[in-house]
Scaffold this active site. Structure first.
Site, PDB file in Angstrom:
ATOM      1  N   SER A 131       0.834  -1.211   0.000  1.00 34.98           N
ATOM      2  CA  SER A 131       0.000   0.000   0.000  1.00 34.98           C
ATOM      3  C   SER A 131       0.861   1.250   0.000  1.00 34.98           C
ATOM      4  O   SER A 131       1.939   1.271   0.570  1.00 34.98           O
ATOM      5  CB  SER A 131      -0.928   0.041   1.209  1.00 34.98           C
ATOM      6  OG  SER A 131      -1.646   1.273   1.198  1.00 34.98           O
ATOM      7  N   LYS A 185      -4.228  -6.842   3.606  1.00 38.26           N
ATOM      8  CA  LYS A 185      -4.286  -5.722   2.646  1.00 38.26           C
ATOM      9  C   LYS A 185      -5.735  -5.403   2.288  1.00 38.26           C
ATOM     10  O   LYS A 185      -6.120  -4.240   2.166  1.00 38.26           O
ATOM     11  CB  LYS A 185      -3.491  -6.064   1.378  1.00 38.26           C
ATOM     12  CG  LYS A 185      -3.629  -5.023   0.261  1.00 38.26           C
ATOM     13  CD  LYS A 185      -2.961  -3.700   0.614  1.00 38.26           C
ATOM     14  CE  LYS A 185      -3.410  -2.489  -0.164  1.00 38.26           C
ATOM     15  NZ  LYS A 185      -3.325  -2.478  -1.583  1.00 38.26           N
ATOM     16  N   HIS A 188      -7.193  -3.490   5.088  1.00 37.10           N
ATOM     17  CA  HIS A 188      -6.633  -2.124   5.001  1.00 37.10           C
ATOM     18  C   HIS A 188      -7.469  -1.282   4.030  1.00 37.10           C
ATOM     19  O   HIS A 188      -7.854  -0.149   4.327  1.00 37.10           O
ATOM     20  CB  HIS A 188      -5.169  -2.174   4.531  1.00 37.10           C
ATOM     21  CG  HIS A 188      -4.633  -0.850   4.065  1.00 37.10           C
ATOM     22  ND1 HIS A 188      -4.945  -0.316   2.820  1.00 37.10           N
ATOM     23  CD2 HIS A 188      -3.853   0.069   4.674  1.00 37.10           C
ATOM     24  CE1 HIS A 188      -4.371   0.870   2.698  1.00 37.10           C
ATOM     25  NE2 HIS A 188      -3.696   1.120   3.799  1.00 37.10           N
ATOM     26  N   ASN A 189      -7.745  -1.841   2.868  1.00 39.80           N
ATOM     27  CA  ASN A 189      -8.505  -1.088   1.872  1.00 39.80           C
ATOM     28  C   ASN A 189      -9.936  -0.846   2.323  1.00 39.80           C
ATOM     29  O   ASN A 189     -10.503   0.220   2.056  1.00 39.80           O
ATOM     30  CB  ASN A 189      -8.490  -1.825   0.532  1.00 39.80           C
ATOM     31  CG  ASN A 189      -7.155  -1.673  -0.176  1.00 39.80           C
ATOM     32  OD1 ASN A 189      -6.137  -1.430   0.461  1.00 39.80           O
ATOM     33  ND2 ASN A 189      -7.151  -1.832  -1.481  1.00 39.80           N
ATOM     34  N   GLU A 192      -9.816   1.922   4.591  1.00 38.47           N
ATOM     35  CA  GLU A 192      -9.580   3.124   3.764  1.00 38.47           C
ATOM     36  C   GLU A 192     -10.905   3.639   3.187  1.00 38.47           C
ATOM     37  O   GLU A 192     -11.170   4.850   3.206  1.00 38.47           O
ATOM     38  CB  GLU A 192      -8.595   2.740   2.661  1.00 38.47           C
ATOM     39  CG  GLU A 192      -8.271   3.801   1.662  1.00 38.47           C
ATOM     40  CD  GLU A 192      -7.387   3.218   0.535  1.00 38.47           C
ATOM     41  OE1 GLU A 192      -6.377   2.556   0.834  1.00 38.47           O
ATOM     42  OE2 GLU A 192      -7.742   3.407  -0.642  1.00 38.47           O
TER      43      GLU A 192
HETATM   44  P1  NDP Z   1      -0.697  -1.274 -14.218  1.00 36.75           P
HETATM   45  O1  NDP Z   1      -1.885  -1.377 -15.091  1.00 36.75           O
HETATM   46  O2  NDP Z   1       0.077  -0.012 -14.211  1.00 36.75           O
HETATM   47  O3  NDP Z   1       0.317  -2.461 -14.565  1.00 36.75           O
HETATM   48  C1  NDP Z   1      -0.161  -3.762 -14.734  1.00 36.75           C
HETATM   49  C2  NDP Z   1       0.981  -4.663 -15.133  1.00 36.75           C
HETATM   50  O4  NDP Z   1       0.472  -5.991 -15.272  1.00 36.75           O
HETATM   51  C3  NDP Z   1       1.632  -4.292 -16.450  1.00 36.75           C
HETATM   52  O5  NDP Z   1       3.016  -4.500 -16.344  1.00 36.75           O
HETATM   53  C4  NDP Z   1       0.998  -5.289 -17.408  1.00 36.75           C
HETATM   54  O6  NDP Z   1       1.811  -5.570 -18.515  1.00 36.75           O
HETATM   55  C5  NDP Z   1       0.903  -6.494 -16.529  1.00 36.75           C
HETATM   56  N1  NDP Z   1      -0.055  -7.481 -17.018  1.00 36.75           N
HETATM   57  C6  NDP Z   1      -1.388  -7.334 -17.132  1.00 36.75           C
HETATM   58  N2  NDP Z   1      -1.937  -8.466 -17.617  1.00 36.75           N
HETATM   59  C7  NDP Z   1      -0.928  -9.338 -17.802  1.00 36.75           C
HETATM   60  C8  NDP Z   1      -0.852 -10.674 -18.248  1.00 36.75           C
HETATM   61  N3  NDP Z   1      -1.956 -11.356 -18.596  1.00 36.75           N
HETATM   62  N4  NDP Z   1       0.354 -11.262 -18.302  1.00 36.75           N
HETATM   63  C9  NDP Z   1       1.457 -10.600 -17.951  1.00 36.75           C
HETATM   64  N5  NDP Z   1       1.461  -9.336 -17.497  1.00 36.75           N
HETATM   65  C10 NDP Z   1       0.269  -8.712 -17.421  1.00 36.75           C
HETATM   66  O7  NDP Z   1      -1.218  -1.653 -12.758  1.00 36.75           O
HETATM   67  P2  NDP Z   1      -0.646  -1.258 -11.333  1.00 36.75           P
HETATM   68  O8  NDP Z   1       0.832  -1.235 -11.367  1.00 36.75           O
HETATM   69  O9  NDP Z   1      -1.377  -0.055 -10.837  1.00 36.75           O
HETATM   70  O10 NDP Z   1      -1.175  -2.483 -10.465  1.00 36.75           O
HETATM   71  C11 NDP Z   1      -0.486  -3.720 -10.376  1.00 36.75           C
HETATM   72  C12 NDP Z   1      -1.049  -4.457  -9.162  1.00 36.75           C
HETATM   73  O11 NDP Z   1      -0.775  -3.673  -7.989  1.00 36.75           O
HETATM   74  C13 NDP Z   1      -2.571  -4.642  -9.206  1.00 36.75           C
HETATM   75  O12 NDP Z   1      -2.909  -5.866  -8.589  1.00 36.75           O
HETATM   76  C14 NDP Z   1      -3.076  -3.499  -8.366  1.00 36.75           C
HETATM   77  O13 NDP Z   1      -4.345  -3.751  -7.818  1.00 36.75           O
HETATM   78  C15 NDP Z   1      -1.994  -3.430  -7.304  1.00 36.75           C
HETATM   79  N6  NDP Z   1      -1.886  -2.164  -6.603  1.00 36.75           N
HETATM   80  C16 NDP Z   1      -2.004  -0.970  -7.268  1.00 36.75           C
HETATM   81  C17 NDP Z   1      -1.898   0.227  -6.564  1.00 36.75           C
HETATM   82  C18 NDP Z   1      -1.989   1.544  -7.275  1.00 36.75           C
HETATM   83  O14 NDP Z   1      -2.052   2.578  -6.580  1.00 36.75           O
HETATM   84  N7  NDP Z   1      -1.956   1.587  -8.610  1.00 36.75           N
HETATM   85  C19 NDP Z   1      -1.669   0.251  -5.112  1.00 36.75           C
HETATM   86  C20 NDP Z   1      -1.493  -1.053  -4.539  1.00 36.75           C
HETATM   87  C21 NDP Z   1      -1.618  -2.204  -5.258  1.00 36.75           C
HETATM   88  P3  NDP Z   1       1.391  -4.997 -19.972  1.00 36.75           P
HETATM   89  O15 NDP Z   1       1.689  -3.530 -19.931  1.00 36.75           O
HETATM   90  O16 NDP Z   1       2.273  -5.749 -20.909  1.00 36.75           O
HETATM   91  O17 NDP Z   1      -0.080  -5.277 -20.150  1.00 36.75           O
END
Ligand code: NDP
Length: 475
Positions: A131, A185, A188-189, A192
């Protein structure tokens, strides 16, 4: 790179969170390999941040070959099928003792399934909540790992290196067995959601009910942030309420934002999990419901036009009353959230330490607040691993009693003037129900027995279930 030319760990999925986590690891002197399905994005990230020396792999096979053994891979891909897809691809590539961490917001029951899968394989699995949003991922998040204990010990140094630091220590701890990390987690959400709803209601009462200009509302939140309510969400509320509308000189941005709240599901999951574990969490449930109702903008617009309820000025409420109502409702909400964590820990054999959870939430995460240090202290003082409800801890019980008159004034005045406060009022109703040793459920038991012969217990013979042939007026 180490002397062997190998990296310390890998991040798979270099999106908003993964990219910043990779850079955070690198900034702590770790040698980081990265992989993203869309490889050009990974190369663009590495090129934009040369100081991180990220080594980008074009395939997962290449990535695995870049790592010191036993390998450590942190997945930051979208929760759901993407996690299973990456695990399927990694499975044949991994060896004895390799560790895969799912750092996304996975549903805990999915994590249960993946823990079971890993138990039959040579590699180890850790479900881990992170988080703090994108900034936290880069500068220091709160980290909630659970699952394989051996894996946790191997992950501990790099995670402690990147986690937030607060006055209570480094904001990462082992949350417990199995899916405990993702359960913690999720809660936590949920908390939130509750905090955000309560804050939104108080701002609305100040603005719509008491007619304060936004500047006064913002100043009040800034002042509250210097006291017992000091927290990230209160701080950003003051900032948000002062932000100008870039498209409308002289206006504030808050007035230009549509009142339709989004949600990605962790709040709803918390409500479902609470129902399944038999723990009432009405503050958090009210927050989820309020977001759902907010999203029904057209329906609300038609209902207002059709029903035209009177909505007046709130009378007899002070700023101190509002602060007390907010703080007391937070105590109610956190009591509910921690009760859910405790129930799940017992039912699911997590072995979660509630004081430790409160401690790692004091920094890095979205709900970080000085309030959580009080909660940590209350649980640390509780004897044994069966903690009393937070609101019954001596410090909190006295505090709620002191705030109760102001809390009641706010809820009563808002209801009388027609201003919706689902979170504040659900919290007070929870408190009043909790503290009523003889409640209204006698009638419910009687009705159940009347129409369904479900039986009831008498007050003079608890544990003995009896049925009555109720006299029927219609016969
Ligand atoms: P993004 O959309 O920025 O990134 C997602 C990532 O997952 C990309 O690298 C994407 O690759 C990859 N991906 C998606 N589908 C596939 C697949 N089928 N196979 C391989 N790779 C895949 O998301 P976030 O970084 O925001 O979120 C990532 C995780 O973290 C999620 O579970 C989210 O809930 C969690 N999270 C997010 C927060 C936030 O504030 N954003 C806070 C805390 C947790 P590609 O670009 O090639 O599709």
């Amino acid at each position: 790179m180490s002397e062997t030319g190998l990296c310390d760990l890998a991040v798979v999925g270099l999106g908003v969170m993964g990219g910043n986590l990779a850079r955070n690891f690198a900034s702590r002197g770790l040698r980081v390999a990265g992989y993203q399905r869309t490889v050009e994005h990974a190369h663009a990230l590495a090129a934009a941040h040369p100081e991180a020396h990220l080594r980008i792999a074009s395939t997962l096979e290449e990535l695995v070959g870049m790592l010191e053994r036993p390998r450590r891979l942190v997945l930051m891909v979208n929760a759901g099928p993407a996690v299973d897809s990456v695990l399927d691809q990694l499975d044949p590539l991994l060896e004895d003792g390799d560790i895969v961490v799912d750092g996304g917001n996975s549903l805990y029951t999915d994590t249960d399934r993946r823990v079971a899968r890993a138990e039959a394989r040579p590699w180890r699995f850790v479900g881990m909540g992170v988080s703090g949003g994108s900034e936290g991922a880069l500068l220091g998040p709160s980290i909630m790992p659970g699952g394989d204990r051996y894996a946790w010990e191997r992950l501990r140094p790099p995670l402690e290196a990147i986690a937030a630091r607060s006055a209570s220590g480094v904001c990462v701890t082992y949350c417990g067995r199995g899916s405990a990390g993702h359960f913690v987690k999720m809660v936590h959400n949920g908390i939130e959601y509750g905090d955000m709803q309560l804050i939104a209601e108080v701002t609305s009462l100040m603005r719509e009910g008491m007619g304060w200009p936004w500047g006064q509302v913002a100043d009040t939140f800034a002042e509250w942030n210097r006291g017992e309510l000091e927290s990230y969400l209160i701080e950003i509320t003051a900032d948000i309420l002062r932000a100008p509308d870039p498209q409308n000189p002289g206006a504030l941005l808050i007035d230009a934002i549509l009142d339709r709240a989004g949600q990605k599901g962790t709040g709803k999951w918390t409500v479902v999990a609470a129902a399944e574990h038999g723990v009432p969490i009405p503050t958090i449930a009210a927050a989820v419901d309020a977001r759902l109702l907010s999203a029904a903008k057209d329906l609300r617009t038609r209902a207002e036009a059709a029903l035209r309820p009177a909505r007046g000025v709130i009378q007899g409420v002070s700023s101190a009353d509002l602060r007390d109502a907010l703080y007391a409702s937070k105590i109610a909400s956190y009591t509910q959230g921690f009760a859910l964590l405790q129930a799940a820990s017992e039912a699911r054999d997590y072995g979660t330490n509630l004081a430790e959870v409160a401690r790692i939430w004091t920094g890095g995460c979205i709900i970080r607040a000085v309030f959580l240090e009080r909660i940590r202290a209350a649980f640390a003082q509780a004897s044994g691993d069966k903690s009393e409800l937070l609101v019954l801890a001596p410090d909190f019980a006295a505090d709620v009693a002191r705030r109760l008159p102001g809390w009641r004034r706010v809820v009563a005045a808002a209801a009388a003037a027609g201003h919706p406060i689902p979170g504040l009022s659900a919290s007070l109703a929870w408190f009043d129900t909790l503290t009523q040793s003889r409640g209204s459920a006698s009638l419910i038991q009687a009705q159940r027995d009347y129409f369904g012969s479900h039986t009831y217990e008498r007050v003079d013979a608890p544990g003995v279930f009896v049925h009555t042939e109720w006299p029927k007026s219609s016969q």
